[in-house]
Design an enzyme around this catalytic site. Structure first.
Site, short mmCIF file in Angstrom:
data_model
loop_
_atom_site.label_atom_id
_atom_site.label_comp_id
_atom_site.label_asym_id
_atom_site.label_seq_id
_atom_site.Cartn_x
_atom_site.Cartn_y
_atom_site.Cartn_z
CB CYS A 7 40.50 49.83 39.55
SG CYS A 7 39.97 48.26 38.85
CE LYS B 211 49.97 48.41 51.24
NZ LYS B 211 50.88 47.57 52.04
#
Length: 609
Positions: free
Chosen positions: A2, A604
């Site tokens: 997030c 990522k």
């Protein structure tokens, strides 16, 4: 995972917040939202999908106000939906964004329901929101309420809280999920990554585990896990302002593939002298830490794990030490034996990978002689908590599929091999050969990038395939693993990698005309054995794509396409053979029309377990 952005300023901040979210899109997300305080009211906009959807909504119905928070959500508790998107509100007074997982949220939810709170989402985050509101009934400030709240939380969190009744203040807390404070002139910011804030500031302080910070326009006060006021070092970012721009490239991934010669030049620069790798490449006190090492334990995840797998061959063959490589999430949950004079090496592009961090902390408790991280993020948790750090200097990597970080990790691990080897009697000649190889890498990678057009044409053969098999031997086996990972990550083709000697033990059953087999074949001592494996595939009707040294004497025919790779020495071969595999995965994804930079379901930076 997030993404979090927050701001306290005199100017309207919604545009700053949304731009920050755009710069965090690489983290992976399924929804986005923003909440801003204006004239004592909390106004919120949320959307499922890309940040662009949120931006379009704000163009239609702008949000004014100088204090706000924004978030991109990666679903953990509750499906991707607008009602589950952050920020979450409590009674219209409190707004919260959060990254992490609250493990005791069910228990807290039931307690809060007993106190009359109603839940509008399925998320664990809403528990934080209502808890803060509840604590404000007995605490005289937002800071005190948040400090009381986090004492009740079990799990990981990076969270930012604002209160419409106290409109020029944010309170920030972290445990297991990174947050950074950005310092401006008459305005201050917070984010989960400094990249989000580079358009507005270059001065940052990283919060440490258990920290709670109170942020206003003019002040930042930080308190440790015990509630004591502390100072955290403010540093100027070394990341360039345009690091988040694609420039002339169609995708970040392609840009980062082509940045590899420069990234390698930067990582090598200043770390070699007199035909030796300097101990100081790993920190000021590295010589003392590394001089008696006899065993190396490498811990990593994903692509970084493959880099560690390659390094195992080098450390054992050339440095004369035993080496074990383990996936971080597995290391944590088994009883491993600690060898004398052991070095723990963690590899992480972000320095915040949750499993790697937890494994490193466990290893320190076990009594490892020293810890070293190979990392691309100055100020990250792994860098701060390790005895030594090899800073990769690869520059910001935005594409979810790692490219330049991987090759720079390989270069750093080769340097580590040279240093440990020197302390264990490696000859001066081998040290000189390794340093010569390191210094030649950027130019050789540039040559390998010259294969781009040929590989783009080759990629057409893969567009209608559903499976692929990658083969390699020795330190090329991890490179085959990395090639398979790249193909599955961004083209969604199921791909597996095997040590080619394992063909007879299962994979041969899969070989047919619809299963392309990709072989990495440098001209080394294992080449003749690899050629035998190739013949086994050929005999069963398999179609092969062989990336072979120009001197390896492979010839293309109806069953085998040979792609000549520039000749290179044994030290750099794993790195050089990585380049065409990166290009192959990119061009296959391009043909298939997948999202190259943000592949589905992936993030990522994996900051939750």
């Amino acid at each position: 995972m997030c993404g979090i952005v927050g701001a306290v300023a005199q100017r309207d901040v919604a545009e700053i917040l949304v731009e920050g979210l755009r710069r965090l899109e690489y983290r992976g997300y399924d929804s986005a939202g923003v909440a801003v305080i204006h004239n004592g009211e909390l106004n919120r906009t949320r959307r499922v999908g890309k940040v662009q959807e949120l931006s379009a909504a704000l163009e239609t119905d702008p949000l004014a106000g100088g204090t706000g928070i924004a978030h991109t959500r990666w679903a953990t508790h509750g499906e991707p939906s607008e009602r589950n998107a952050h920020p979450h509100l409590s009674e219209g007074d409190i707004a919260v964004v959060h990254n992490g997982i609250i493990e005791n949220h069910h228990k807290l939810r039931e307690m809060l329901k007993e106190h009359g709170y109603h839940f509008s989402s399925d998320t664990d985050t809403e528990v934080i929101c209502h808890l803060v509101h509840h604590q404000l009934k007995t605490n005289d400030s937002l800071l005190a309420a948040v400090q009381a709240t986090v004492k009740q939380l079990e799990g990981a969190y990076g969270t930012v809280v604002i209160d419409r009744r106290d409109s020029e203040r944010m309170v920030v807390a972290r445990s297991g999920s990174p947050l950074v404070i950005g310092f401006g002139l008459g305005e201050n910011f917070v984010a989960s990554d400094q990249l989000a804030l580079l358009p507005v500031t270059r001065s940052f302080a990283f919060l440490e585990e258990g920290d709670v910070a109170e942020v206003t326009r003019r002040t930042v006060s930080i308190f440790d896990v015990h509630g004591n006021k502390v100072e955290r070092e403010v540093k100027e970012s070394e990341i360039t302002h345009d690091a988040g721009d694609k420039g002339e490239y169609r995708h970040y991934m392609l840009k980062e593939i082509y940045e590899q010669p420069l990234a390698l030049t930067r990582t090598i620069e200043g770390r070699i002298a007199n035909k030796q790798v300097l101990d100081t490449a790993f920190g000021d006190n590295a010589a003392e830490f590394l001089k008696d090492i006899k065993h190396v334990q490498i811990i990593a995840c994903g692509t970084s794990y493959h880099a560690g797998m390659a390094a195992r061959y080098w450390l054992e063959d050339w440095a004369g030490v035993s080496c074990n490589v383990e996936i971080a999430s597995e290391f944590r949950y088994r009883k491993s034996h600690l060898f004398p004079n052991s070095l723990l090496v963690t590899i992480s592009q972000s320095g915040e990978t949750a499993d790697t961090l937890a494994a490193m902390r466990l290893a320190k408790e076990m009594g490892y002689k020293a810890t070293l991280t190979i990392c691309n993020a100055p100020g990250s948790s792994l860098v701060r908590e390790s005895d030594m750090a090899y800073m990769m200097k690869a520059g910001a990597e935005i594409g979810v599929a790692s490219t330049k970080a991987f090759t720079v990790q390989l270069a750093g691990l080769l340097m580590l091999t040279a240093v440990i080897g020197r302390h264990n009697g490696m000859s001066e000649q081998m040290q000189a050969e390794i340093t010569q190889s390191l210094q030649s890498m950027p130019a050789k990678v540039e040559q390998a990038l010259g294969l781009d057009d040929a590989i783009a044409e080759l990629a057409e053969d893969f567009a209608d395939k559903h499976h692929a098999l990658f083969l390699g031997r020795g330190d090329q086996y991890p490179i085959a693993m990395e090639g398979a990972l790249k193909l599955k990550e961004i083209s969604y083709i199921h791909a597996e990698a095997y040590a080619s000697g394992e063909l007879k033990h299962g994979p041969l059953a899969l070989i047919d005309a619809d299963m392309p087999v990709i072989v990495v074949a440098p001209n080394n001592e294992l080449l003749e054995k690899l050629k035998s494996n190739v013949e086994e595939v050929r005999a069963r009707g398999g179609l092969m794509y062989v990336f072979a040294d120009v001197d390896a004497e492979f010839e293309s025919d109806d069953t085998m396409k040979v792609i000549p790779v520039p000749h290179c020495d044994i030290f750099m071969a794993p790195l050089i053979y990585t380049i065409p595999l990166q290009l192959l995965s990119y061009h296959v994804a391009l043909i298939k029309g997948t999202d190259v930079d943000q592949p589905r379901n992936l993030a990522k930076s994996v900051t939750v377990e």
